[in-house]
Design an enzyme around this catalytic site. Structure first.
Site, PDB file in Angstrom:
ATOM      1  N   GLY A 142       0.874  -1.109  -0.159  1.00  0.00           N
ATOM      2  CA  GLY A 142      -0.083  -0.064   0.102  1.00  0.00           C
ATOM      3  C   GLY A 142       0.860   1.192  -0.048  1.00  0.00           C
ATOM      4  O   GLY A 142       2.113   1.144   0.231  1.00  0.00           O
ATOM      5  N   HIS A 143       0.276   2.294   0.009  1.00  0.00           N
ATOM      6  CA  HIS A 143       0.991   3.570  -0.054  1.00  0.00           C
ATOM      7  C   HIS A 143       1.623   4.130   0.952  1.00  0.00           C
ATOM      8  O   HIS A 143       1.326   3.641   2.220  1.00  0.00           O
ATOM      9  CB  HIS A 143      -0.154   5.050  -0.411  1.00  0.00           C
ATOM     10  CG  HIS A 143      -1.021   4.906   0.665  1.00  0.00           C
ATOM     11  ND1 HIS A 143      -0.810   5.692   1.779  1.00  0.00           N
ATOM     12  CD2 HIS A 143      -2.508   4.356   0.885  1.00  0.00           C
ATOM     13  CE1 HIS A 143      -2.009   5.610   2.675  1.00  0.00           C
ATOM     14  NE2 HIS A 143      -3.129   4.933   1.980  1.00  0.00           N
ATOM     15  N   ASP A 144       2.585   4.765   1.069  1.00  0.00           N
ATOM     16  CA  ASP A 144       3.441   5.114   2.026  1.00  0.00           C
ATOM     17  C   ASP A 144       4.027   4.147   2.799  1.00  0.00           C
ATOM     18  O   ASP A 144       4.376   4.300   4.162  1.00  0.00           O
ATOM     19  CB  ASP A 144       2.603   6.268   2.974  1.00  0.00           C
ATOM     20  CG  ASP A 144       2.156   7.393   2.078  1.00  0.00           C
ATOM     21  OD1 ASP A 144       2.994   8.220   1.910  1.00  0.00           O
ATOM     22  OD2 ASP A 144       1.077   7.604   2.045  1.00  0.00           O
ATOM     23  N   GLY A 162       0.731   2.772   5.087  1.00  0.00           N
ATOM     24  CA  GLY A 162       1.596   3.110   6.299  1.00  0.00           C
ATOM     25  C   GLY A 162       2.204   2.252   6.922  1.00  0.00           C
ATOM     26  O   GLY A 162       2.592   2.580   8.130  1.00  0.00           O
TER      27      GLY A 162
END
Length: 214
Positions: A142-144, A162
């Site tokens: 996922g993102h980040d 995250g």
């Protein structure tokens, strides 16, 4: 990142077990890479005998030569970390990465040395992946997300946005790490486990929700 495996060169795969042979097979069938595999180095080469690849054995892991281009095909995080550190001490060794042609990578994502991404992996935006980390078939990042050095992620793992994975972590097949969760260094996450909250102390975790078993 885009040029990670598109400079034509001879490479040696370090590790002649299942993972090393998988990497060999994907590279051989990947139309977009210009890598040419000269062989394997490993101390245990029984699987090369089994599959008729003994003539590709170049020597032991300790016999890596100066100026050799190598790709690490080893799953064990601790052993991989030790090997990576030893390789960095040698002269003009290039630790190569490999990203299969089917991998999807979002913008502003950055990879360290020796990252290996198998088919159908999806990397979202703003992801950081450290040195000598391996991500297997169909996993989704996922993102980040922040992934450390010498991490091994098995097939169909889902890391939520995250998530932080520290160095030398092993994540088993089909595990899910929920958004914002942190996994400390040297931890092991069992296959199919669901980690719903951050882990404070390293160990081996299994189940849904994941609990420490060692």
């Amino acid at each position: 990142m885009a040029d990670i495996q598109y400079n034509s060169k001879e490479i040696v795969i370090l590790g002649a077990g299942g993972l090393g042979r998988e990497i060999h097979s994907w590279i051989q069938n990947d139309k977009n890479t210009t890598y040419r595999i000269s062989g394997f180095r490993d101390d245990n080469f029984s699987s090369l005998d089994m599959y008729g690849l003994r003539d590709m054995l170049l020597g032991s892991l300790s016999s890596v030569e100066d100026r050799e281009n190598v790709l690490i095909g080893i799953m064990d995080c601790d052993f991989k970390s030790s090997l990576f550190e030893n390789l960095k001490k040698k002269n003009q060794i290039e630790i190569c990465g490999y990203i299969h042609e089917s991998v999807i990578v979002g913008i502003r994502s950055n990879f360290g040395e020796g990252v290996v991404l198998f088919p159908k992996v999806v990397i979202s935006c703003d992801v950081e992946i450290g040195d000598a980390t391996f991500i297997n078939l169909g996993s989704q990042i996922g993102h980040d997300v922040r992934i450390g050095n010498c991490v091994s992620i098995m097939p169909n793992v889902d890391l939520g946005g995250g998530v932080v994975i520290e160095d030398n972590v092993f994540i088993g097949t089909g595990a899910t790490i929920l958004p914002g969760v942190k996994i400390p260094e040297n931890s092991r996450i069992g296959a199919g486990s669901v980690v719903v909250k951050s882990i404070k102390k390293s160990g081996t975790f299994f189940g849904n929700p994941a609990r420490k078993i060692f």
